[in-house]
Design an enzyme around this catalytic site. Structure first.
Site, PDB file in Angstrom:
ATOM      1  N   PHE A   6     -71.403 -28.113  -0.257  1.00  0.00           N
ATOM      2  CA  PHE A   6     -70.133 -28.093   0.475  1.00  0.00           C
ATOM      3  C   PHE A   6     -69.346 -26.919  -0.077  1.00  0.00           C
ATOM      4  O   PHE A   6     -69.025 -26.872  -1.269  1.00  0.00           O
ATOM      5  CB  PHE A   6     -69.321 -29.374   0.277  1.00  0.00           C
ATOM      6  CG  PHE A   6     -67.906 -29.266   0.809  1.00  0.00           C
ATOM      7  CD1 PHE A   6     -67.584 -29.725   2.075  1.00  0.00           C
ATOM      8  CD2 PHE A   6     -66.897 -28.680   0.049  1.00  0.00           C
ATOM      9  CE1 PHE A   6     -66.280 -29.602   2.571  1.00  0.00           C
ATOM     10  CE2 PHE A   6     -65.595 -28.555   0.532  1.00  0.00           C
ATOM     11  CZ  PHE A   6     -65.289 -29.016   1.801  1.00  0.00           C
ATOM     12  N   GLU A   7     -69.025 -25.972   0.783  1.00  0.00           N
ATOM     13  CA  GLU A   7     -68.130 -24.884   0.407  1.00  0.00           C
ATOM     14  C   GLU A   7     -67.491 -24.335   1.673  1.00  0.00           C
ATOM     15  O   GLU A   7     -68.126 -24.263   2.724  1.00  0.00           O
ATOM     16  CB  GLU A   7     -68.856 -23.771  -0.360  1.00  0.00           C
ATOM     17  CG  GLU A   7     -70.008 -23.134   0.369  1.00  0.00           C
ATOM     18  CD  GLU A   7     -70.711 -22.047  -0.450  1.00  0.00           C
ATOM     19  OE1 GLU A   7     -70.281 -21.744  -1.580  1.00  0.00           O
ATOM     20  OE2 GLU A   7     -71.713 -21.481   0.056  1.00  0.00           O
ATOM     21  N   ILE A   8     -66.232 -23.991   1.562  1.00  0.00           N
ATOM     22  CA  ILE A   8     -65.518 -23.259   2.610  1.00  0.00           C
ATOM     23  C   ILE A   8     -65.123 -21.943   1.973  1.00  0.00           C
ATOM     24  O   ILE A   8     -64.424 -21.921   0.956  1.00  0.00           O
ATOM     25  CB  ILE A   8     -64.298 -24.024   3.131  1.00  0.00           C
ATOM     26  CG1 ILE A   8     -64.699 -25.421   3.607  1.00  0.00           C
ATOM     27  CG2 ILE A   8     -63.630 -23.248   4.260  1.00  0.00           C
ATOM     28  CD1 ILE A   8     -63.538 -26.293   4.061  1.00  0.00           C
ATOM     29  N   ARG A  36     -72.906 -18.306  -7.330  1.00  0.00           N
ATOM     30  CA  ARG A  36     -71.570 -18.466  -6.749  1.00  0.00           C
ATOM     31  C   ARG A  36     -70.558 -18.917  -7.810  1.00  0.00           C
ATOM     32  O   ARG A  36     -69.411 -18.455  -7.830  1.00  0.00           O
ATOM     33  CB  ARG A  36     -71.606 -19.484  -5.613  1.00  0.00           C
ATOM     34  CG  ARG A  36     -70.400 -19.431  -4.704  1.00  0.00           C
ATOM     35  CD  ARG A  36     -70.597 -18.437  -3.565  1.00  0.00           C
ATOM     36  NE  ARG A  36     -71.346 -19.048  -2.485  1.00  0.00           N
ATOM     37  CZ  ARG A  36     -72.538 -18.643  -2.059  1.00  0.00           C
ATOM     38  NH1 ARG A  36     -73.150 -17.612  -2.619  1.00  0.00           N
ATOM     39  NH2 ARG A  36     -73.157 -19.238  -1.061  1.00  0.00           N
ATOM     40  N   TYR A  46     -61.945 -19.559  -1.823  1.00  0.00           N
ATOM     41  CA  TYR A  46     -63.075 -20.478  -2.019  1.00  0.00           C
ATOM     42  C   TYR A  46     -62.571 -21.910  -2.111  1.00  0.00           C
ATOM     43  O   TYR A  46     -61.571 -22.193  -2.791  1.00  0.00           O
ATOM     44  CB  TYR A  46     -63.839 -20.122  -3.306  1.00  0.00           C
ATOM     45  CG  TYR A  46     -65.174 -20.814  -3.401  1.00  0.00           C
ATOM     46  CD1 TYR A  46     -66.299 -20.254  -2.818  1.00  0.00           C
ATOM     47  CD2 TYR A  46     -65.299 -22.042  -4.039  1.00  0.00           C
ATOM     48  CE1 TYR A  46     -67.529 -20.904  -2.870  1.00  0.00           C
ATOM     49  CE2 TYR A  46     -66.520 -22.698  -4.103  1.00  0.00           C
ATOM     50  CZ  TYR A  46     -67.632 -22.125  -3.522  1.00  0.00           C
ATOM     51  OH  TYR A  46     -68.844 -22.771  -3.555  1.00  0.00           O
TER      52      TYR A  46
END
Length: 332
Positions: free
Chosen positions: A226-228, A263, A169
């Site tokens: 914003f998350e990868i 999350r 994450y």
């Protein structure tokens, strides 16, 4: 002057994609975000885009985003519909209670987005989206939020960096959530662990990130606009089991839990500090919250004010990742 950015890399890309969940009506905001991500990064890499919606996209929308992605010789663009059963009130939700809760929040905060459709969207982002057929061939997802800005040139591939360092994450901004939006959230997490669920969870966690010195919930949240993410994490039995439990509790509809709420708990509970990356070197802004890289060298490729970076404010939780560690969950 900064040196020119390298051309398209010769090394293989990671198995990743950009994901939007949006509608035709948000085209202007989508184009704005795509312009940034293309100019700052993807015109040298050509990661594909996936657009999901519960409504059909217009032909104009499809042509426009394909053009923004580099045209016919640019990035691959795919469009998918959300399963209607995953974009409605679940059967266990008291609809009247949910609608009254949404109205009360909107009246108190003048927040017009708190309608049923908004609740369905955040619930979808919290869990079901990871199982969409178009995403099954990918391992990594970089979430894009319509209207968000990328304010710095990127000199490396963040997705490939996640892969090379085995991160599950990646985030940019984190803050403390308003207490009246999540009054029973942490209680629900403790309840989950006490109902014979602890056996599903290893003691490889980052729970000190969301707990203060007295082991009380500090309301730290990761902003998911914003998350990868390693999609294997979101598709895992542990994540989906936690999501299902929190979903059944009804907090998304009866309070104001969001995908950010779910999350954040999942990352803190299921991932160790070494599996999470704070991308403090990526310039990102969404509404009033932003991450602007510090330091003269980094600022050479940025268009943002480092003094306005959210992590400098007392409400930020980003720096806490530097000291987060695992704890024995049986003691919660």
């Amino acid at each position: 002057m900064p040196t020119p950015l390298p051309p398209h890399p010769s090394t293989p890309l990671a198995n990743g994609c950009f994901v939007f969940i949006t509608r035709t009506m948000s085209l202007t905001k989508v184009r704005r975000t795509m312009f940034d991500i293309e100019q700052r990064f993807n015109n040298r890499y050509r990661y594909p885009y996936i657009f999901l919606s519960e409504q059909e996209f217009s032909d104009e929308f499809k042509r426009s985003v394909q053009f923004m992605a580099g045209g016919l010789n640019g990035s691959r663009v795919e469009f998918g519909l959300v399963n209607k059963d995953e974009w409605r009130y679940p059967g266990w939700i008291d609809v009247d209670r949910a609608e009254k809760a949404a109205e009360a929040w909107a009246d108190a905060n003048d927040y017009v987005a708190d309608r049923a459709e908004w609740r369905h969207m955040v619930r979808y982002w919290a869990g079901p989206f990871a199982k969409h057929p178009l995403l099954q061939k990918y391992k990594y997802m970089w979430r894009l939020e319509p209207g968000s800005h990328y304010t710095c040139d990127m000199e490396y591939d963040p997705i490939l960096y996640m892969q090379a360092n085995q991160y599950s994450y990646g985030f940019s901004v984190s803050t403390k959530e308003m207490p009246d939006t999540i009054p029973t959230l942490f209680f629900s997490l403790v309840k989950y662990l006490r109902q014979n669920k602890a056996s599903l969870v290893a003691n490889n966690n980052s729970l000190t990130w969301i707990l203060d010195e007295k082991r009380e919930y500090n309301r730290c949240h990761l902003l998911t606009n914003f998350e990868i993410v390693d999609l294997d994490f979101l598709r895992s039995n542990a994540y989906q089991d936690l999501f299902a439990f929190l979903d059944q509790s009804g907090g998304i509809y009866y309070e104001r839990w969001t995908d950010t709420s779910v999350r954040s708990l999942a990352v803190a509970l299921l991932l160790g500090p070494h599996q999470v990356r704070w991308f403090d070197d990526i310039g990102y802004r969404h509404d009033a919250l932003e991450n602007c890289p510090q330091g003269v060298e980094r600022q050479m490729r940025c268009h943002c004010d480092p003094s306005k970076s959210t992590h400098l404010l007392p409400m930020s939780c980003s720096d806490r990742w530097n000291t987060s560690r695992s704890i024995d969950i049986s003691k919660l």
